[in-house]
Design an enzyme around this catalytic site. Structure first.
Site, PDB file in Angstrom:
ATOM      1  N   GLU A   1       5.361  12.225 -16.760  1.00 21.31           N
ATOM      2  CA  GLU A   1       4.366  11.189 -17.030  1.00 21.31           C
ATOM      3  C   GLU A   1       3.030  11.617 -16.428  1.00 21.31           C
ATOM      4  OE1 GLU A   1       3.690   6.374 -16.438  1.00 21.31           O
ATOM      5  OE2 GLU A   1       5.471   7.353 -15.631  1.00 21.31           O
TER       6      GLU A   1
ATOM      7  N   HIS B   1     -13.233  25.673 -25.446  1.00 21.84           N
ATOM      8  CA  HIS B   1     -13.036  25.241 -24.064  1.00 21.84           C
ATOM      9  C   HIS B   1     -11.800  25.896 -23.464  1.00 21.84           C
ATOM     10  CE1 HIS B   1     -10.849  22.816 -26.884  1.00 21.84           C
ATOM     11  NE2 HIS B   1     -10.153  22.190 -25.958  1.00 21.84           N
TER      12      HIS B   1
ATOM     13  N   HIS C   1       4.962  20.722 -24.985  1.00 17.63           N
ATOM     14  CA  HIS C   1       5.855  20.603 -26.134  1.00 17.63           C
ATOM     15  C   HIS C   1       5.055  20.697 -27.438  1.00 17.63           C
ATOM     16  CE1 HIS C   1       8.414  19.091 -22.938  1.00 17.63           C
ATOM     17  NE2 HIS C   1       9.443  19.048 -23.763  1.00 17.63           N
TER      18      HIS C   1
ATOM     19  N   ASP D   1      -4.455  20.791 -19.543  1.00 19.41           N
ATOM     20  CA  ASP D   1      -4.790  19.406 -19.816  1.00 19.41           C
ATOM     21  C   ASP D   1      -6.190  19.422 -20.392  1.00 19.41           C
ATOM     22  OD1 ASP D   1      -3.615  16.700 -19.655  1.00 19.41           O
ATOM     23  OD2 ASP D   1      -5.522  16.256 -18.697  1.00 19.41           O
ATOM     24  N   SER D   2      -6.316  18.919 -21.575  1.00 19.52           N
ATOM     25  CA  SER D   2      -7.598  19.019 -22.261  1.00 19.52           C
ATOM     26  C   SER D   2      -7.844  17.759 -23.055  1.00 19.52           C
ATOM     27  CB  SER D   2      -7.614  20.249 -23.186  1.00 19.52           C
ATOM     28  OG  SER D   2      -6.517  20.211 -24.081  1.00 19.52           O
TER      29      SER D   2
ATOM     30  N   GLY E   1      -5.045  18.685 -33.456  1.00 15.69           N
ATOM     31  CA  GLY E   1      -5.693  17.609 -32.708  1.00 15.69           C
ATOM     32  C   GLY E   1      -7.010  17.159 -33.329  1.00 15.69           C
ATOM     33  N   TYR E   2      -8.043  17.144 -32.492  1.00 19.79           N
ATOM     34  CA  TYR E   2      -9.362  16.662 -32.927  1.00 19.79           C
ATOM     35  C   TYR E   2     -10.245  17.757 -33.523  1.00 19.79           C
ATOM     36  CZ  TYR E   2      -8.141  12.513 -30.195  1.00 19.79           C
ATOM     37  OH  TYR E   2      -7.520  11.384 -29.707  1.00 19.79           O
TER      38      TYR E   2
ATOM     39  N   LYS F   1     -12.337  30.572 -33.263  1.00 22.36           N
ATOM     40  CA  LYS F   1     -12.241  29.478 -32.303  1.00 22.36           C
ATOM     41  C   LYS F   1     -11.918  30.002 -30.903  1.00 22.36           C
ATOM     42  CE  LYS F   1      -9.492  25.453 -31.044  1.00 22.36           C
ATOM     43  NZ  LYS F   1      -8.332  24.605 -31.350  1.00 22.36           N
TER      44      LYS F   1
ATOM     45  N   LYS G   1      -0.457  24.330 -29.298  1.00 20.58           N
ATOM     46  CA  LYS G   1      -0.879  24.961 -28.045  1.00 20.58           C
ATOM     47  C   LYS G   1      -0.057  26.216 -27.757  1.00 20.58           C
ATOM     48  CE  LYS G   1      -2.817  21.007 -25.555  1.00 20.58           C
ATOM     49  NZ  LYS G   1      -2.738  20.173 -24.339  1.00 20.58           N
TER      50      LYS G   1
END
Length: 200
Positions: A49, A186, A18, A78-79, A159-160, A181, A22
């Site tokens: 979940e 990653h 969502h 999933d990162s 994000g970060y 990027k 991404k």
């Protein structure tokens, strides 16, 4: 493991996320392959979940849920950011550190407070999982090493990205263009393994 049949031009793929950042990133990565990408959010699919204890486990959970609900192949990601001085945290809990309001400014400050005067080594991990409605899954991992900047810098990314400086770079991810990027991240490295195996 069963043979992986490549996704062909004209295929529809649901991105099991969502996260608009991404979706934009994956749409760019998949551009040129003739694959229509739709997000789980656009389809109104619930977010499962994340109960696994590894990036791979959580990627599989998300991809399988989306593939079975949408009845088409699903790609999940999933990162997370892992910080050496924090014993690998936030790791699989990277999104949860930002809380329900996705307050990454607060999460980045938590990391800085936790590091203190310790060394600033960090790495990003990404696991991509391609799942099919029949329950078949295939996973691909990418990693990039770097350091944590003393303060957030840059307006790009999500994000970060504003605090992560890749090895051999002086800029954070958020100070790079998407193209820059996407050549080294990653996610790009995991995507390259996925591309080589799964895209026709």
């Amino acid at each position: 493991m069963s043979t992986i049949l490549p996704l062909v031009r004209g295929s529809r793929l649901v991105l099991a996320s969502h996260n608009k950042g991404k979706l934009a990133e994956f749409s760019t990565l998949l551009d040129g392959y003739g694959i229509t990408v739709v997000s789980a959010g656009e389809l109104g699919l619930p977010e499962p979940e994340e109960t696994a204890t590894t990036f791979t486990g959580n990627a599989e959970l998300k991809a399988l849920a989306a593939a079975k609900a949408a009845k088409i192949p699903a790609l999940s990601d999933d990162s997370g950011l892992c910080v050496s001085a924090l014993d690998g945290a936030p790791g699989i809990y990277s999104a949860r550190w930002a809380g329900p309001d996705k307050d990454f400014a607060n999460a980045m400050q938590r990391i800085e407070d936790g590091i203190g005067g310790n060394e600033r080594t960090a790495w990003f991990i990404c696991v991509l999982c391609l799942a099919f409605p029949d329950g078949t899954t295939h996973c691909f991992e990418g990693r990039i090493d770097g350091t944590i900047a003393p303060a957030p810098r840059g307006q790009e990314g999500h994000g970060y990205d504003p605090i992560f400086v890749p090895a051999d770079e002086t800029r954070t991810f958020a100070e790079m263009t998407d193209a820059e990027k996407n050549r080294i991240s990653h996610r790009a490295r995991a995507f390259e393994a996925f591309r080589a195996t799964c895209l026709a």
